[in-house]
Design an enzyme around this catalytic site. Sequence first.
Site, PDB file in Angstrom:
ATOM      1  N   GLU A   1       0.844  -1.217   0.000  1.00 46.51           N
ATOM      2  CA  GLU A   1       0.000   0.000   0.000  1.00 46.51           C
ATOM      3  C   GLU A   1       0.870   1.255   0.000  1.00 46.51           C
ATOM      4  O   GLU A   1       1.864   1.330   0.709  1.00 46.51           O
ATOM      5  CB  GLU A   1      -0.907   0.010   1.232  1.00 46.51           C
ATOM      6  CG  GLU A   1      -1.937  -1.108   1.251  1.00 46.51           C
ATOM      7  CD  GLU A   1      -2.990  -0.992   0.148  1.00 46.51           C
ATOM      8  OE1 GLU A   1      -3.135   0.113  -0.435  1.00 46.51           O
ATOM      9  OE2 GLU A   1      -3.659  -1.996  -0.133  1.00 46.51           O
TER      10      GLU A   1
ATOM     11  N   CYS B   1      -7.384  -2.538   7.973  1.00 44.57           N
ATOM     12  CA  CYS B   1      -6.031  -2.546   7.406  1.00 44.57           C
ATOM     13  C   CYS B   1      -5.481  -1.127   7.303  1.00 44.57           C
ATOM     14  O   CYS B   1      -4.353  -0.857   7.711  1.00 44.57           O
ATOM     15  CB  CYS B   1      -6.033  -3.246   6.047  1.00 44.57           C
ATOM     16  SG  CYS B   1      -6.356  -5.003   6.235  1.00 44.57           S
TER      17      CYS B   1
ATOM     18  N   HIS C   1      -1.215  -5.767   1.264  1.00 37.30           N
ATOM     19  CA  HIS C   1      -2.416  -6.592   1.102  1.00 37.30           C
ATOM     20  C   HIS C   1      -2.068  -7.815   0.250  1.00 37.30           C
ATOM     21  O   HIS C   1      -1.269  -7.715  -0.686  1.00 37.30           O
ATOM     22  CB  HIS C   1      -3.530  -5.789   0.415  1.00 37.30           C
ATOM     23  CG  HIS C   1      -4.503  -5.180   1.362  1.00 37.30           C
ATOM     24  ND1 HIS C   1      -4.706  -3.825   1.466  1.00 37.30           N
ATOM     25  CD2 HIS C   1      -5.352  -5.765   2.262  1.00 37.30           C
ATOM     26  CE1 HIS C   1      -5.623  -3.598   2.396  1.00 37.30           C
ATOM     27  NE2 HIS C   1      -6.030  -4.749   2.889  1.00 37.30           N
TER      28      HIS C   1
HETATM   29  N1  PCA Z   1      -8.199  -7.355   5.734  1.00 36.91           N
HETATM   30  C1  PCA Z   1      -9.121  -6.307   6.126  1.00 36.91           C
HETATM   31  C2  PCA Z   1      -9.093  -6.281   7.631  1.00 36.91           C
HETATM   32  C3  PCA Z   1      -8.419  -7.545   8.036  1.00 36.91           C
HETATM   33  C4  PCA Z   1      -7.808  -8.081   6.817  1.00 36.91           C
HETATM   34  O1  PCA Z   1      -7.057  -9.064   6.751  1.00 36.91           O
HETATM   35  C5  PCA Z   1      -8.871  -4.970   5.428  1.00 36.91           C
HETATM   36  O2  PCA Z   1      -8.419  -4.999   4.273  1.00 36.91           O
HETATM   37  O3  PCA Z   1      -9.135  -3.915   5.988  1.00 36.91           O
END
Ligand code: PCA
Length: 203
Positions: free
Chosen positions: A80, A142, A166
């Site tokens: 990110e 996240c 991610h």
């Molecule tokens: N993904 C979510 C919250 C927990 C996770 O593994 C997110 O992308 O916010």
Amino acid sequence: MQKLLLTGFEPFLSNPLNPTMDIVKALDGKILGNYEVVGRVLAVDFKQAPTQFLTLIEEVQPAIIVSLGLAAGSTKISPERVAINVKDGEKDNSGNAFLDTPIHEDGDVAYFSTLPIRQIVNRLNEAGYPAAISNSAGTYLCNNIMYEGLYYAKSHSSIKRAGFIHIPASFELAIQNGRIAGWPQKDLQAAIELALTECILND
Ligand code: PCA
């Protein structure tokens, strides 16, 4: 030896498992270069997760923080670029939901990741793993954890690098879900290990 804090999340919403949990457990204690990885799982809970995370940071005293989250339905590993000062979205695992709420009243509008995100993407692509920078971590847990890490790092120079990656679903989750693509868990883990190595090389 320096510490690299690696966090993942527990399952949430319609996902009965979270591949980030297995990655952080598998990499906990691993030595990469002159770093020891400390892998821990955070709750998908807007009230608990920031406290768990900050307590861990104080305990572990990491020089690098990499947090992982599942982006179910995505096809690439996605470092990110930015975390924004907003919490919003669906209910967390304890039923808390926020709407248009700042994470820290005194925080900046947004913080850029301080992980070497371009180098991570290049390294992963060279190794044959699909990867691309993501320009939005959303407004759910996240983004919240990424923002907390960077907010903390701003006033603590002991943190050299912090940020968020991610990842796609695992095959196991893809099979249970039935509508999303996935990666083999071992490839998700190997790709994250490579991303961590790149963070260490650029610390
Ligand atoms: N993904 C979510 C919250 C927990 C996770 O593994 C997110 O992308 O916010």
